[in-house]
Design a protein around this motif. Structure first.
Motif: not given
Length: 271
Positions: A14-28
């Motif tokens: 989901s787009v939401r998960m991508l935003r979360h990965y970005d927020a925690i620095g996992l996938l910027v």
């Protein structure tokens, strides 16, 4: 470059998960538009996203996924994480199988199929060589670590004193205050007990009436047999009036096995 929606579709997240990965620095994102704030991802990032998605499906936590992503040797880190997760799943399966077995036994009891029968009988007095330890709680997770050292110490002390180890082993428990439990481990003494260092000579008194039940197998399900005994005692109109005992009638060695036979005993009187 791909928009966040396109990249999410490619990775089946989901787009939401991508935003979360970005927020925690996992996938910027590879690029973020300064004016709009839109995120854009490069095709080279897709294998990373697919690996994250796969590990999440396998139940791997984000912290461990991050360890893989930042490792110098990705393959070695991935292998280590997968091996750890495999062990966790094996343990979980074993725990679930044990729970299913307990449910099956409980269902058999509810259906009137009893594995053991509660017997009321008098207990003769017995003299034992005993040692004592303190468990910080009532459950097996507290009692188990105390029992092993007690048995080993008693074995050494009896051997040093030249005393034979006479079966059955008898354990009993009583309240030590502050939610602690006194654990007593013993072997039957000879007709003429001999004192020695590292153990006590204890006279276990006669019990006019005791509720008893036989437990067969290792001790992993001993709690269920104990519950069955307690439920029957209450149903039969009795109450407990003394310390419970575990008498190991058949116990080869100190590692509980499927051939062990244990009798649970508890003094009772009519309520």
């Amino acid at each position: 470059m791909y928009t966040i929606g396109e990249f999410a579709a490619l990775g089946r997240v989901s787009v939401r998960m991508l935003r979360h990965y970005d927020a925690i620095g996992l996938l910027v994102p590879a690029r973020v538009d300064d004016r709009s704030g839109y995120r854009f991802y490069a095709i080279e990032q897709l294998p990373v996203l697919l690996r994250i998605a796969e590990l999440r499906e396998l139940g791997v936590g984000l912290e461990r996924i991050a360890d893989v992503s930042t490792a110098d040797d990705h393959n070695s880190a991935l292998q280590r994480v997968l091996a750890e997760r495999r062990r966790e799943l094996e343990e979980s399966v074993a725990d679930d199988r044990a729970r299913i077995a307990r449910i099956d036994r409980r269902l058999r009891l509810l259906e009137g199929i009893t594995m053991s029968t509660v017997v009321y009988k008098a207990l003769e007095p017995v003299t034992v060589y005993a040692v004592r330890g303190i468990a910080e709680g009532m459950g097996p997770e507290f009692v188990g670590p105390v029992v092993g050292p007690l048995i080993e110490g008693l074995d050494r002390s009896l051997a040093a004193a030249g005393r034979p180890i006479i079966e059955p082993g008898i354990f009993w428990y009583d309240d030590a205050g502050d939610d602690r439990l006194a654990v007593h481990v013993s072997y039957v003494a000879e007709p003429e007990p001999v004192a020695g260092d590292g153990y006590e000579i204890v006279e276990l008194p006669a019990v006019p009436a005791a509720a008893t039940i036989i437990h067969r197998g290792d001790l992993s399900t001993l709690g269920e047999t104990w519950s069955q005994l307690m439920e029957q005692v209450v149903a039969d109109g009795y109450r407990l009036v003394g310390a419970s005992r575990e008498v190991y009638l058949e116990a080869d060695g100190h590692v509980p096995g499927p051939d062990w036979v244990t009798e649970l005993q508890v003094p009772v009187e009519r309520a």
